[in-house]
Design a protein around this motif. Structure first.
Motif, PDB file in Angstrom:
ATOM      1  N   GLN A 162       0.844  -1.199   0.000  1.00  0.00           N
ATOM      2  CA  GLN A 162       0.000   0.000   0.000  1.00  0.00           C
ATOM      3  C   GLN A 162       0.879   1.249   0.000  1.00  0.00           C
ATOM      4  N   SER A 163       1.140   1.745  -1.206  1.00  0.00           N
ATOM      5  CA  SER A 163       1.960   2.949  -1.334  1.00  0.00           C
ATOM      6  C   SER A 163       1.127   4.193  -1.602  1.00  0.00           C
ATOM      7  N   HIS A 164      -0.110   4.003  -2.076  1.00  0.00           N
ATOM      8  CA  HIS A 164      -0.965   5.132  -2.436  1.00  0.00           C
ATOM      9  C   HIS A 164      -2.415   4.865  -2.026  1.00  0.00           C
ATOM     10  N   LYS A 165      -3.110   5.946  -1.720  1.00  0.00           N
ATOM     11  CA  LYS A 165      -4.558   5.904  -1.584  1.00  0.00           C
ATOM     12  C   LYS A 165      -5.136   6.636  -2.785  1.00  0.00           C
ATOM     13  N   TRP A 166      -6.081   6.007  -3.480  1.00  0.00           N
ATOM     14  CA  TRP A 166      -6.615   6.605  -4.689  1.00  0.00           C
ATOM     15  C   TRP A 166      -8.145   6.523  -4.722  1.00  0.00           C
ATOM     16  N   THR A 167      -8.725   7.388  -5.536  1.00  0.00           N
ATOM     17  CA  THR A 167     -10.173   7.443  -5.719  1.00  0.00           C
ATOM     18  C   THR A 167     -10.480   7.464  -7.199  1.00  0.00           C
ATOM     19  N   VAL A 168     -11.433   6.648  -7.618  1.00  0.00           N
ATOM     20  CA  VAL A 168     -11.924   6.663  -8.999  1.00  0.00           C
ATOM     21  C   VAL A 168     -13.357   7.171  -8.955  1.00  0.00           C
ATOM     22  N   TYR A 169     -13.754   7.967  -9.957  1.00  0.00           N
ATOM     23  CA  TYR A 169     -15.046   8.642  -9.862  1.00  0.00           C
ATOM     24  C   TYR A 169     -15.611   9.013 -11.221  1.00  0.00           C
ATOM     25  N   VAL A 170     -16.914   9.292 -11.201  1.00  0.00           N
ATOM     26  CA  VAL A 170     -17.634   9.917 -12.318  1.00  0.00           C
ATOM     27  C   VAL A 170     -18.332  11.129 -11.723  1.00  0.00           C
ATOM     28  N   ARG A 171     -18.131  12.318 -12.309  1.00  0.00           N
ATOM     29  CA  ARG A 171     -18.688  13.545 -11.756  1.00  0.00           C
ATOM     30  C   ARG A 171     -19.141  14.474 -12.873  1.00  0.00           C
ATOM     31  N   GLY A 172     -19.857  15.531 -12.496  1.00  0.00           N
ATOM     32  CA  GLY A 172     -20.188  16.582 -13.438  1.00  0.00           C
ATOM     33  C   GLY A 172     -18.999  17.507 -13.610  1.00  0.00           C
ATOM     34  N   PRO A 173     -18.876  18.224 -14.729  1.00  0.00           N
ATOM     35  CA  PRO A 173     -17.720  19.093 -14.974  1.00  0.00           C
ATOM     36  C   PRO A 173     -17.478  20.120 -13.877  1.00  0.00           C
ATOM     37  N   THR A 174     -18.545  20.646 -13.273  1.00  0.00           N
ATOM     38  CA  THR A 174     -18.391  21.547 -12.134  1.00  0.00           C
ATOM     39  C   THR A 174     -18.972  20.896 -10.885  1.00  0.00           C
ATOM     40  N   ASN A 175     -18.886  19.566 -10.862  1.00  0.00           N
ATOM     41  CA  ASN A 175     -19.252  18.752  -9.701  1.00  0.00           C
ATOM     42  C   ASN A 175     -20.746  18.773  -9.393  1.00  0.00           C
ATOM     43  N   GLU A 176     -21.577  18.864 -10.447  1.00  0.00           N
ATOM     44  CA  GLU A 176     -23.019  18.773 -10.240  1.00  0.00           C
ATOM     45  C   GLU A 176     -23.399  17.342  -9.850  1.00  0.00           C
ATOM     46  N   ASP A 177     -24.547  17.222  -9.229  1.00  0.00           N
ATOM     47  CA  ASP A 177     -25.091  15.923  -8.858  1.00  0.00           C
ATOM     48  C   ASP A 177     -25.672  15.248 -10.108  1.00  0.00           C
ATOM     49  N   LEU A 178     -25.093  14.114 -10.498  1.00  0.00           N
ATOM     50  CA  LEU A 178     -25.546  13.405 -11.694  1.00  0.00           C
ATOM     51  C   LEU A 178     -26.620  12.360 -11.392  1.00  0.00           C
ATOM     52  N   GLY A 179     -27.074  12.305 -10.137  1.00  0.00           N
ATOM     53  CA  GLY A 179     -28.071  11.310  -9.768  1.00  0.00           C
ATOM     54  C   GLY A 179     -29.398  11.484 -10.474  1.00  0.00           C
ATOM     55  N   VAL A 180     -29.647  12.647 -11.045  1.00  0.00           N
ATOM     56  CA  VAL A 180     -30.881  12.874 -11.791  1.00  0.00           C
ATOM     57  C   VAL A 180     -30.904  12.058 -13.081  1.00  0.00           C
ATOM     58  N   VAL A 181     -29.736  11.637 -13.567  1.00  0.00           N
ATOM     59  CA  VAL A 181     -29.636  10.869 -14.806  1.00  0.00           C
ATOM     60  C   VAL A 181     -29.103   9.455 -14.535  1.00  0.00           C
ATOM     61  N   ILE A 182     -28.065   9.352 -13.709  1.00  0.00           N
ATOM     62  CA  ILE A 182     -27.376   8.080 -13.486  1.00  0.00           C
ATOM     63  C   ILE A 182     -28.007   7.312 -12.329  1.00  0.00           C
ATOM     64  N   LYS A 183     -28.285   6.048 -12.566  1.00  0.00           N
ATOM     65  CA  LYS A 183     -28.850   5.165 -11.540  1.00  0.00           C
ATOM     66  C   LYS A 183     -27.747   4.524 -10.703  1.00  0.00           C
ATOM     67  N   GLN A 184     -26.700   4.037 -11.358  1.00  0.00           N
ATOM     68  CA  GLN A 184     -25.580   3.421 -10.657  1.00  0.00           C
ATOM     69  C   GLN A 184     -24.358   3.380 -11.562  1.00  0.00           C
ATOM     70  N   VAL A 185     -23.197   3.315 -10.929  1.00  0.00           N
ATOM     71  CA  VAL A 185     -21.933   3.196 -11.658  1.00  0.00           C
ATOM     72  C   VAL A 185     -21.211   1.951 -11.146  1.00  0.00           C
ATOM     73  N   VAL A 186     -20.737   1.149 -12.078  1.00  0.00           N
ATOM     74  CA  VAL A 186     -20.031  -0.085 -11.740  1.00  0.00           C
ATOM     75  C   VAL A 186     -18.555   0.092 -12.063  1.00  0.00           C
ATOM     76  N   PHE A 187     -17.698  -0.116 -11.071  1.00  0.00           N
ATOM     77  CA  PHE A 187     -16.255  -0.022 -11.254  1.00  0.00           C
ATOM     78  C   PHE A 187     -15.661  -1.426 -11.204  1.00  0.00           C
ATOM     79  N   GLN A 188     -14.945  -1.803 -12.251  1.00  0.00           N
ATOM     80  CA  GLN A 188     -14.280  -3.108 -12.273  1.00  0.00           C
ATOM     81  C   GLN A 188     -12.798  -2.890 -12.007  1.00  0.00           C
ATOM     82  N   LEU A 189     -12.333  -3.339 -10.849  1.00  0.00           N
ATOM     83  CA  LEU A 189     -10.952  -3.162 -10.419  1.00  0.00           C
ATOM     84  C   LEU A 189     -10.109  -4.360 -10.852  1.00  0.00           C
TER      85      LEU A 189
END
Length: 280
Positions: free
Chosen positions: A72-99
């Motif tokens: 464990q050399s790094h802590k990282w975050t993967v994400y999907v966001r709006g360009p100015t960080n708007e809430d995308l829940g009005v369109v997106i139901k769920q996001v699946v991340f395959q690690l």
């Protein structure tokens, strides 16, 4: 960071398709999503209307410094966001991340904004991101591909615990012929571009989608990583171009309808007249 780890639907296919573009953002259309249990959208569809949803997807990695070890050399975050960080829940139901398969439960499902997850590790690998939408939005899904980057480029200097390595991509997801319910719900939402509608056009009252995020539409603005996100200043210009393009298309469609009314029914050709004369 709210997220669940429910299994991926059995018939969801995660396609490792690179959609990144250094030259300009791509306009992505959802691909087939097949599930026998999926409710098909029975809402009235609006022809010649196109809704565009700008999204940013990427990763942010922090070096752990003295706390780092071989695993464990790094802590990282993967994400999907709006360009100015708007809430995308009005369109997106769920996001699946395959690690990477080396992670416990490598397929993670995030069912509410912010659509992200955090992990610790030591290696860089490819992350597949599948975006699924509310039933009245689209019965298809979008597959994105992103390379997790932990180490800065040589010109950026040595890695630091104070400055993360950020890699992001801006794209637009396009929904042609949207349902009336979808359009009514996002008509004034800051995360969604909606074309100008004809005068006198009436939409039904907005109907929330099942399982849609019930928080305020700006509840992701104060994200703790907000000051590290890349500022996509071109996003507004791109949306203006999209608006102009839609207006041109609407005007062309209007002119075609007017011309078809002026031309009237098709006239018989001279050859047809000759054939009629010979028969009389």
């Amino acid at each position: 960071m709210p997220h669940t780890t429910t299994p991926l639907p059995s018939k969801t296919s995660i396609q490792l398709e690179d959609v990144e573009s250094a030259a300009k953002p791509q306009r992505i259309k959802p691909t087939d999503y097949t599930d026998n249990n999926l409710n098909q959208d029975e809402n009235k569809r609006l022809k010649d209307v196109e809704i565009s949803v700008p999204v940013v997807y990427g990763t942010m990695a922090f070096y752990l410094g003295k706390k780092a070890n071989e695993l464990q050399s790094h802590k990282w975050t993967v994400y999907v966001r709006g360009p100015t960080n708007e809430d995308l829940g009005v369109v997106i139901k769920q996001v699946v991340f395959q690690l990477h398969p080396s992670f416990d439960n490598p397929i993670r499902v995030v069912e509410s904004p912010p659509f992200e997850l955090s992990e610790c590790g030591w290696g860089e690998f490819e992350i597949c991101i599948s975006i699924l939408f509310h039933d009245d939005v689209c019965d298809k899904h979008v597959d994105l591909f992103h390379l997790l980057k932990l180490y800065p480029d040589a010109e950026s200097g040595p890695q630091s615990t104070k400055k993360p390595v950020v890699v992001e991509t801006y794209n637009e997801i396009v929904f042609p012929d949207p349902s009336e319910n979808f359009l009514a719900r996002v008509l004034n939402h800051p995360a969604v571009y909606v074309p100008r509608l004809p005068a006198g056009f009436n939409l039904p009252a907005p109907v929330p989608s099942p399982n849609m995020n019930v928080k305020g539409k700006d509840d992701t603005k104060n994200h703790p990583l907000n000051h590290w996100f890349i500022n996509f200043s071109e996003a507004d210009e791109l949306l203006k171009l999209a608006s102009a393009r839609q207006q041109v298309q609407d005007h062309i469609l209007k002119l075609r309808r007017q011309l078809s009314m002026l031309d009237g029914p098709p006239q018989p050709s001279k050859l047809a007249y000759g054939m009629i004369s010979e028969c009389t």
